[in-house]
Design an enzyme around this catalytic site. Structure first.
Site, PDB file in Angstrom:
ATOM      1  N   TYR A 157      -8.586   8.359 -17.503  1.00  0.00           N
ATOM      2  CA  TYR A 157      -9.476   8.949 -16.508  1.00  0.00           C
ATOM      3  C   TYR A 157      -9.761  10.409 -16.882  1.00  0.00           C
ATOM      4  O   TYR A 157      -8.872  11.118 -17.362  1.00  0.00           O
ATOM      5  CB  TYR A 157      -8.824   8.955 -15.123  1.00  0.00           C
ATOM      6  N   GLU A 206       0.185   7.984  11.303  1.00  0.00           N
ATOM      7  CA  GLU A 206      -1.182   7.505  11.553  1.00  0.00           C
ATOM      8  C   GLU A 206      -2.018   8.458  12.402  1.00  0.00           C
ATOM      9  O   GLU A 206      -3.241   8.327  12.454  1.00  0.00           O
ATOM     10  CB  GLU A 206      -1.130   6.122  12.213  1.00  0.00           C
ATOM     11  N   HIS A 238       0.869  -1.172   0.000  1.00  0.00           N
ATOM     12  CA  HIS A 238       0.000   0.000   0.000  1.00  0.00           C
ATOM     13  C   HIS A 238       0.912   1.230   0.000  1.00  0.00           C
ATOM     14  O   HIS A 238       1.152   1.855   1.030  1.00  0.00           O
ATOM     15  CB  HIS A 238      -0.926  -0.006   1.219  1.00  0.00           C
TER      16      HIS A 238
END
Length: 427
Positions: free
Chosen positions: A335, A408, A132
């Site tokens: 896109y 985080e 990720h």
């Protein structure tokens, strides 16, 4: 007198609605604090167990299990591995969609975090690391947290929320469909029909606590292109006996550079044409018969995008012809521009400022990266923004890199922002 009473009544109703909204936002703040550790735990699970585009089977399963545990109506296998949760509020109102992308990238992780990915996968026939490396793991965790908080205040919601967990934002594997475009095609914005959609992206170079936004085009359209140049093979010692596709390709690449620098109205918007791959030849003394190239086109204005397509075709064909070679250009479907509806952006800006603090909400220049969230925005008004994930003591490594790192502590702001947007839009 009647007019005065009417105005007084409307004022009392407005005050009552504001008070209700304020109460809900206080509850959102409290629950976001309480759920922060759980959101981080979810993020770490997805980070340690990443899956490539259209292969997010276990990711989808974990998302669906969470939504089902909340008692939501859950739809699975949308656009292959997409998951949608529908929350019907206790009061009538609009339908609001929130979107998170769920796929990872073919990147070998190099960070030193304890939840580092060691997963291997297959990409275009090659064994690759899976990571990720763009923060989609945080997007999943944030939206799972939002779903939990909004479900807990279901009776006070004035409308319906669709939680859209979208696969393949990074692009479907060759020969497959996927991503937002396929979700739209399969009706994700229908039954019930969505009035507005919100999406966010974590940013590793935006400080934690900040939100970045832009009305109208915030990210560019993207198209890839392929060029095949065919000449005539010859001995390298006698180039006059052939037609050199390598020299022709070099001229094509140089001439392509003038498309942006000399044909684009750059005071209007930015544009990019880049050749990223070139292949040809097998031996130093052989002029090959064929050379292939691949590249990318980025634009923030649709007219400029179409002009690039035309100019690229002209440059490629005429350059090849001037050398006696033949060129084939293929511009692949991509896109659209990620376009923030100006009215919706203006309407919801106060929500972002209230959530993060006015001084922490920054208007930014457009970005030449691309996002398939744009397919949702082509159908309905949408707002896409960035949330800070840069640690104060760490330099940004960049998205799509082995060293990509997110602080985080930035996730909680994402949870609060998305939940508050729902409350205020419904009001």
């Amino acid at each position: 007198m009647k007019k005065l009473l009417s105005l007084l009544t409307l004022s009392l109703i407005a005050l009552s609605l504001t008070a209700q909204s304020s109460d809900l936002k206080e509850m959102i703040d409290q629950r976001a604090d309480e759920l922060e550790e759980q959101v981080i735990e979810w993020r770490r699970y997805f980070h340690e167990n990443p899956e490539l585009s259209n292969r997010e089977f276990n990711t989808a399963k974990k998302i669906a299990e969470h939504l089902e545990s909340l008692g939501l109506e859950v739809q699975t296998e949308i656009a292959h591995t997409g998951v949608v949760g529908i929350l019907k509020g206790g009061k009538p109102g609009p339908v609001v969609a929130l979107r998170a992308d769920i796929d990872a990238l073919p990147v070998i992780e190099r960070t030193d975090v304890p939840f580092k990915s060691t997963v291997m996968g297959e990409y275009q026939g090659n064994e690759v690391g899976v990571m990720h490396a763009c923060g989609h793991d945080t997007h999943i965790a944030i939206l799972m947290g939002v779903a939990q908080i909004l479900t807990e205040m279901k009776g006070d919601l004035k409308g319906t929320v669709k939680f859209i967990f979208q696969p393949a934002e990074e692009g479907a594997p060759k020969g497959e469909e996927g991503g937002a475009e396929l979700m739209v095609k399969e009706g994700v914005l229908k039954n019930p029909d969505v009035d507005a959609i919100f999406g966010l992206h974590i940013s590793d170079d935006t400080p934690v606590g900040e939100i970045e936004y832009r009305p109208k085009g915030i990210m560019a359209s993207v198209n890839s292109f392929d060029i095949k140049v065919t000449g005539k093979q010859a001995h390298g010692s006698a180039p006059w006996g052939g037609i050199d596709p390598i020299v022709t390709s070099a001229q094509i690449i140089n001439n392509i550079q003038t498309i942006v620098s000399r044909s684009m109205p750059l005071t209007r918007q930015a544009a990019v044409v880049t050749v990223g791959v070139i292949n040809g030849g097998v031996r130093n003394n052989i002029i090959p018969e064929e050379v292939t190239m691949q590249g990318t086109i980025r634009a923030l204005d649709e007219e400029m995008r179409q002009l690039i397509f035309k100019r690229l075709e002209t440059v490629v064909q005429n350059t090849a012809e001037s050398n006696g070679a033949v060129a084939e250009l293929t511009i692949n479907k991509g896109y659209p521009i990620t376009y923030n509806d100006p009215e919706l952006t203006a309407q919801m800006l106060s929500t972002l400022e209230e959530t993060a603090g006015k001084e922490n909400v920054k208007l930014i220049n457009a970005i030449t990266g691309a996002e398939d969230f744009s397919f949702f925005q082509n159908e309905i008004p949408g707002l896409y923004f960035f949330v800070g994930g840069k640690a104060p003591d760490r330099e940004a490594s960049g998205h799509h890199t082995p060293d990509f790192y997110i602080d985080e502590s930035g996730l909680k702001l994402g949870v609060r922002a998305m939940a508050n947007l729902v409350i205020d839009y419904m009001d």
